[in-house]
Design an enzyme around this catalytic site. Structure first.
Site, PDB file in Angstrom:
ATOM      1  N   PHE A 180       5.093 -46.633  83.660  1.00 29.66           N
ATOM      2  CA  PHE A 180       4.264 -46.786  82.463  1.00 29.66           C
ATOM      3  C   PHE A 180       4.135 -48.258  82.084  1.00 29.66           C
ATOM      4  CE2 PHE A 180       3.968 -42.494  80.134  1.00 29.66           C
ATOM      5  CZ  PHE A 180       3.858 -41.805  81.319  1.00 29.66           C
ATOM      6  N   THR A 221       7.449 -38.808  86.145  1.00 26.88           N
ATOM      7  CA  THR A 221       6.791 -39.605  85.117  1.00 26.88           C
ATOM      8  C   THR A 221       7.817 -40.269  84.199  1.00 26.88           C
ATOM      9  OG1 THR A 221       5.019 -39.548  83.469  1.00 26.88           O
ATOM     10  CG2 THR A 221       6.540 -37.679  83.487  1.00 26.88           C
ATOM     11  N   GLU A 230       2.597 -30.774  83.670  1.00 27.83           N
ATOM     12  CA  GLU A 230       3.940 -31.163  83.247  1.00 27.83           C
ATOM     13  C   GLU A 230       4.848 -29.983  82.915  1.00 27.83           C
ATOM     14  OE1 GLU A 230       5.213 -34.101  79.667  1.00 27.83           O
ATOM     15  OE2 GLU A 230       3.963 -34.875  81.299  1.00 27.83           O
ATOM     16  N   LYS A 273       4.769 -32.226  87.318  1.00 30.93           N
ATOM     17  CA  LYS A 273       5.114 -33.464  86.629  1.00 30.93           C
ATOM     18  C   LYS A 273       6.435 -33.273  85.876  1.00 30.93           C
ATOM     19  CE  LYS A 273       2.466 -36.824  83.895  1.00 30.93           C
ATOM     20  NZ  LYS A 273       1.227 -36.934  83.094  1.00 30.93           N
ATOM     21  N   ASP A 315      -6.981 -40.524  83.280  1.00 28.76           N
ATOM     22  CA  ASP A 315      -5.906 -40.216  82.331  1.00 28.76           C
ATOM     23  C   ASP A 315      -6.523 -39.517  81.120  1.00 28.76           C
ATOM     24  OD1 ASP A 315      -3.345 -40.127  81.381  1.00 28.76           O
ATOM     25  OD2 ASP A 315      -3.303 -42.187  80.644  1.00 28.76           O
TER      26      ASP A 315
END
Length: 311
Positions: free
Chosen positions: A174, A152, A92, A128, A17
């Site tokens: 998350f 996400t 993303e 994403k 990450d």
């Protein structure tokens, strides 16, 4: 004795990450992920900053406006990350498109084309998208075109079910943000890993997927401590920050398998349509708040990049 991190690698695909090239070289993850927040952090690492600054200079020299340059930065970083890992880079679609399925698809195709122009094929990337109803619909279109997606900002089982129904390749629930929300709401300082709301959320999604034969990959994200990670050992993928990778790599001991297909709790299959999706998210104060906050946060970080480029 092997480290906790080495043991985790035998159970779970470890994802970094971070957009920091040095950290990826050191920890050797299978996959990587990028977003505006991670791109901003990458400016603090010398080798990553060099890649980003070179991209900015190229963009300015070719007459691109700041928005176009900012949109290219995650791709430039993703290309370099792809040289260091065997797996995929998640990149993303901008957060301000989260409620426009058609525009999200168009932007995703631009990202795919930009990677292809730099020699990175679709088999090395994930698009994403925020797991709004519109983001999920965009993923459905892209998956049918052979473009794999990472949905996400997953904070609820409803989002996870709708994502699987759309054929999403991967989802990112998350953990840490859910835990933070409940700590504040319940006025507690911490949770034991077995009762951590973020951990329990991922376990519920994992059980639903595995007991119903769903192939969508579950990738736990946004961890606050190594105990949360250990409590999800065996999850398909886990995306972990460099600091927590360091901690796991320096810890000895035995890591028990926490999740497995065989041990998944049977869960009734559901169908999620647009009214149910919107209702479920609306009446869940945690999911509603965190989804909105996550979209705002990514958009703010993109605007911060724009501010840097406007100077």
């Amino acid at each position: 004795m092997t480290s906790i991190l080495d043991q985790l690698r035998t159970m779970t695909t470890v994802v970094a990450d971070t957009g920091e090239l040095a950290a990826v070289r050191k920890h050797k993850p299978i996959d990587c992920t990028t977003n505006p927040s991670l791109v901003l952090k990458a400016f603090d690492a010398a080798d990553s900053r060099a890649v980003l600054e070179a991209e900015i200079e190229r963009g300015r020299a070719s007459g691109q406006d700041p928005a176009a340059i900012a949109a290219a930065l995650p791709i430039a970083l993703g290309v370099e990350l792809s040289k260091l890992i065997p797996g995929r880079i998640s990149t993303e679609v901008e957060a301000n498109l989260s409620f426009d399925a058609k525009a999200s698809v168009a932007r995703a195709l631009e990202i795919v084309e930009a990677y292809a122009a730099r020699g990175v094929g679709t088999d090395r990337i994930l698009i994403k998208l925020a797991a709004t109803w519109e983001g999920i619909r965009a993923a459905e279109v892209l998956q049918r075109q052979g473009i794999d997606c990472n949905l996400t900002l997953i904070f609820s089982l409803t989002q996870a079910i709708a994502s699987a129904d759309a054929g999403a390749f991967l989802i990112s629930p998350f953990v840490g943000r859910i835990t933070d929300w409940f700590k504040k709401a319940e006025g507690v300082d911490s949770y034991a890993a077995a009762k951590d709301p973020g951990v329990l959320s991922v376990r519920a999604i994992y059980d639903y997927y595995k007991s119903n034969g769903i192939s969508t990959i579950v990738m736990g994200a946004s961890f606050r401590n190594v105990e949360q990670i250990k409590a999800l050992a065996g999850c398909d993928n886990l995306t972990i920050s460099p600091a927590l990778l360091e901690e796991l790599g320096s810890e000895a001991g035995v890591l028990p398998l926490a999740l497995s297909n065989e041990a998944a709790a049977p869960t009734l299959r559901q169908t999620i349509d647009a009214p149910k999706f919107r209702w479920d998210v609306a009446i869940d104060p945690m999911a509603n708040e965190l989804l909105a906050n996550g979209i705002r946060g990514f958009d703010q970080d993109f605007r911060t990049m724009l501010g840097v480029l406007d100077r």
